[in-house]
Design a protein around this motif. Structure first.
Motif, PDB file in Angstrom:
ATOM      1  N   ILE A  95       0.795  67.103  67.389  1.00  0.00           N
ATOM      2  CA  ILE A  95       1.510  66.268  68.219  1.00  0.00           C
ATOM      3  C   ILE A  95       2.315  65.505  67.108  1.00  0.00           C
ATOM      4  O   ILE A  95       1.651  64.578  66.549  1.00  0.00           O
ATOM      5  CB  ILE A  95       0.650  65.411  69.236  1.00  0.00           C
ATOM      6  N   SER A  96       3.614  65.503  67.244  1.00  0.00           N
ATOM      7  CA  SER A  96       4.518  64.841  66.195  1.00  0.00           C
ATOM      8  C   SER A  96       5.653  63.863  67.311  1.00  0.00           C
ATOM      9  O   SER A  96       6.746  64.518  67.438  1.00  0.00           O
ATOM     10  CB  SER A  96       5.146  65.552  65.461  1.00  0.00           C
ATOM     11  N   LEU A  97       5.289  62.727  67.684  1.00  0.00           N
ATOM     12  CA  LEU A  97       6.252  61.907  68.477  1.00  0.00           C
ATOM     13  C   LEU A  97       6.317  60.651  68.051  1.00  0.00           C
ATOM     14  O   LEU A  97       5.374  60.329  67.063  1.00  0.00           O
ATOM     15  CB  LEU A  97       5.735  62.028  69.854  1.00  0.00           C
ATOM     16  N   GLY A  98       7.031  59.782  68.511  1.00  0.00           N
ATOM     17  CA  GLY A  98       6.950  58.195  68.329  1.00  0.00           C
ATOM     18  C   GLY A  98       8.501  57.626  67.781  1.00  0.00           C
ATOM     19  O   GLY A  98       8.727  56.562  68.243  1.00  0.00           O
ATOM     20  N   THR A  99       9.210  58.489  67.339  1.00  0.00           N
ATOM     21  CA  THR A  99      10.557  57.905  67.090  1.00  0.00           C
ATOM     22  C   THR A  99      11.316  57.403  68.087  1.00  0.00           C
ATOM     23  O   THR A  99      11.767  56.226  68.197  1.00  0.00           O
ATOM     24  CB  THR A  99      11.465  58.716  66.040  1.00  0.00           C
ATOM     25  N   ASN A 100      11.493  58.160  69.106  1.00  0.00           N
ATOM     26  CA  ASN A 100      12.157  57.962  70.410  1.00  0.00           C
ATOM     27  C   ASN A 100      11.728  56.756  71.262  1.00  0.00           C
ATOM     28  O   ASN A 100      12.309  56.206  72.036  1.00  0.00           O
ATOM     29  CB  ASN A 100      12.474  58.967  71.169  1.00  0.00           C
ATOM     30  N   ASP A 101      10.085  56.551  71.238  1.00  0.00           N
ATOM     31  CA  ASP A 101       9.566  55.387  71.797  1.00  0.00           C
ATOM     32  C   ASP A 101       9.843  54.370  70.945  1.00  0.00           C
ATOM     33  O   ASP A 101       9.438  53.119  71.719  1.00  0.00           O
ATOM     34  CB  ASP A 101       7.869  55.839  71.596  1.00  0.00           C
ATOM     35  N   THR A 142       2.024  61.130  62.274  1.00  0.00           N
ATOM     36  CA  THR A 142       2.771  59.929  62.369  1.00  0.00           C
ATOM     37  C   THR A 142       4.403  60.214  62.534  1.00  0.00           C
ATOM     38  O   THR A 142       4.807  61.189  61.776  1.00  0.00           O
ATOM     39  CB  THR A 142       2.506  58.841  61.525  1.00  0.00           C
ATOM     40  N   PRO A 143       5.246  59.391  63.008  1.00  0.00           N
ATOM     41  CA  PRO A 143       6.630  59.697  63.258  1.00  0.00           C
ATOM     42  C   PRO A 143       6.920  59.442  61.800  1.00  0.00           C
ATOM     43  O   PRO A 143       6.322  58.478  60.993  1.00  0.00           O
ATOM     44  CB  PRO A 143       7.086  58.468  64.018  1.00  0.00           C
ATOM     45  N   CYS A 162       9.034  49.204  63.981  1.00  0.00           N
ATOM     46  CA  CYS A 162       8.183  49.719  65.239  1.00  0.00           C
ATOM     47  C   CYS A 162       7.405  50.970  64.673  1.00  0.00           C
ATOM     48  O   CYS A 162       6.351  50.985  65.292  1.00  0.00           O
ATOM     49  CB  CYS A 162       9.166  49.891  66.306  1.00  0.00           C
ATOM     50  N   LEU A 163       8.031  51.783  64.070  1.00  0.00           N
ATOM     51  CA  LEU A 163       7.495  52.911  63.606  1.00  0.00           C
ATOM     52  C   LEU A 163       6.292  52.531  62.649  1.00  0.00           C
ATOM     53  O   LEU A 163       5.052  53.325  62.626  1.00  0.00           O
ATOM     54  CB  LEU A 163       8.305  53.827  62.959  1.00  0.00           C
ATOM     55  N   PHE A 184       3.257  60.974  57.979  1.00  0.00           N
ATOM     56  CA  PHE A 184       4.670  60.873  57.127  1.00  0.00           C
ATOM     57  C   PHE A 184       5.038  59.579  56.828  1.00  0.00           C
ATOM     58  O   PHE A 184       5.890  59.801  56.000  1.00  0.00           O
ATOM     59  CB  PHE A 184       5.570  61.568  58.228  1.00  0.00           C
ATOM     60  N   GLN A 185       4.485  58.459  57.232  1.00  0.00           N
ATOM     61  CA  GLN A 185       4.957  57.346  56.646  1.00  0.00           C
ATOM     62  C   GLN A 185       4.466  57.291  55.216  1.00  0.00           C
ATOM     63  O   GLN A 185       5.154  56.286  54.448  1.00  0.00           O
ATOM     64  CB  GLN A 185       4.325  56.299  57.519  1.00  0.00           C
ATOM     65  N   LYS A 186       3.296  57.615  54.775  1.00  0.00           N
ATOM     66  CA  LYS A 186       2.945  57.654  53.583  1.00  0.00           C
ATOM     67  C   LYS A 186       3.185  58.983  52.680  1.00  0.00           C
ATOM     68  O   LYS A 186       3.426  58.643  51.387  1.00  0.00           O
ATOM     69  CB  LYS A 186       1.276  57.577  53.440  1.00  0.00           C
ATOM     70  N   GLN A 187       3.399  60.171  53.317  1.00  0.00           N
ATOM     71  CA  GLN A 187       3.682  61.054  52.425  1.00  0.00           C
ATOM     72  C   GLN A 187       4.692  62.007  53.384  1.00  0.00           C
ATOM     73  O   GLN A 187       4.258  62.588  54.174  1.00  0.00           O
ATOM     74  CB  GLN A 187       2.554  62.136  51.868  1.00  0.00           C
ATOM     75  N   PRO A 188       6.034  62.133  53.015  1.00  0.00           N
ATOM     76  CA  PRO A 188       6.574  61.702  51.803  1.00  0.00           C
ATOM     77  C   PRO A 188       6.979  60.513  51.849  1.00  0.00           C
ATOM     78  O   PRO A 188       7.381  59.762  50.797  1.00  0.00           O
ATOM     79  CB  PRO A 188       7.750  62.508  51.753  1.00  0.00           C
ATOM     80  N   GLY A 189       6.794  59.581  52.788  1.00  0.00           N
ATOM     81  CA  GLY A 189       7.300  58.032  53.001  1.00  0.00           C
ATOM     82  C   GLY A 189       8.679  57.704  52.798  1.00  0.00           C
ATOM     83  O   GLY A 189       9.413  58.740  53.190  1.00  0.00           O
TER      84      GLY A 189
END
Length: 219
Positions: A95-101, A142-143, A162-163, A184-189
């Motif tokens: 499950i890879s969502l969040g950017t559009n939210d 994570t987004p 927000c992300l 993804f926020q930490k790797q690759p960040g």
């Protein structure tokens, strides 16, 4: 004792399904659609059974771009059925969502995406348990990071902060529910942003980094 240890090792190595043999269902947005990170994941694992339901504008639980088809909560059952219809079974759900939210239009509803995610997890487990089936392994992602306001379009103003906040909530949910987390926020960040022209989407090299992160963090 050594015989038992050896037996245990052989059991684990012979019963572990190789990544390219796993039946994977992906739920995602535009960064996972087309030639995005899911395509690169397939390249990295050497192919294998996979159903990718990622579409542009998809969200956890809003009608993305005003359309019900971009609301994962409303389409979850269809996604799960599609996975079964095309693969016969599902081993992993990514499950890879969040950017559009985190679009500006939802600025007054920032508490909702995490609640939507919890609902998705509950409904996913119920889908399988109600049928007497084992629940597949669920991987939360994570987004990816987004750029600052001066580098993104009007519809994504405020997206970076927000992300970051939403990713904190995804981390907490993954920890509480014992799920593997790809961060993804930490790797690759923020290194990822040098492969983006709009601060939201990425080029081939960027998507390769995301696919590599999936494998390294959860496989």
């Amino acid at each position: 004792m050594r015989i038992l240890v050896l037996f245990g090792f052989l059991f684990l190595t012979t019963c572990t399904t190789p990544l390219n043999k796993k039946n994977i269902l992906v739920i995602g947005d535009s960064n996972g659609a087309g030639k995005g990170w899911v395509f690169q994941l397939q390249e990295l694992r050497g192919g294998g059974p996979l159903v990718n339901t990622a579409i542009g504008g998809n969200t956890f639980g809003f009608n993305g771009m005003g359309e019900l088809r971009r609301n994962t909560m409303e389409n979850l059952t269809a996604y799960l059925r599609k996975g079964y219809a095309e693969m016969g079974s599902i081993d992993e759900i990514l499950i890879s969502l969040g950017t559009n939210d985190c679009k500006a239009e939802y600025a007054g509803r920032r508490s909702e995406p995490a609640t939507h995610l919890k609902t998705l997890l509950t409904r996913t487990r119920a889908f399988f348990s109600d049928r007497g089936q084992e629940v597949p392994r669920i991987v939360l992602i994570t987004p990816p990071p987004a750029a600052e306001n001066d580098a993104v379009s009007d519809e994504f103003q405020g997206v970076k902060a927000c992300l970051q906040d939403l990713s904190d909530e995804v981390r907490a949910i993954a920890a509480a529910e014992g799920l593997c987390l790809v961060d993804f926020q930490k790797q690759p960040g923020d290194e990822l942003l040098k492969y983006s022209t709009d601060g939201i989407h990425f080029n081939e090299q960027g998507y390769k980094l995301l696919a590599k992160a999936v494998v390294e963090q959860c496989y």
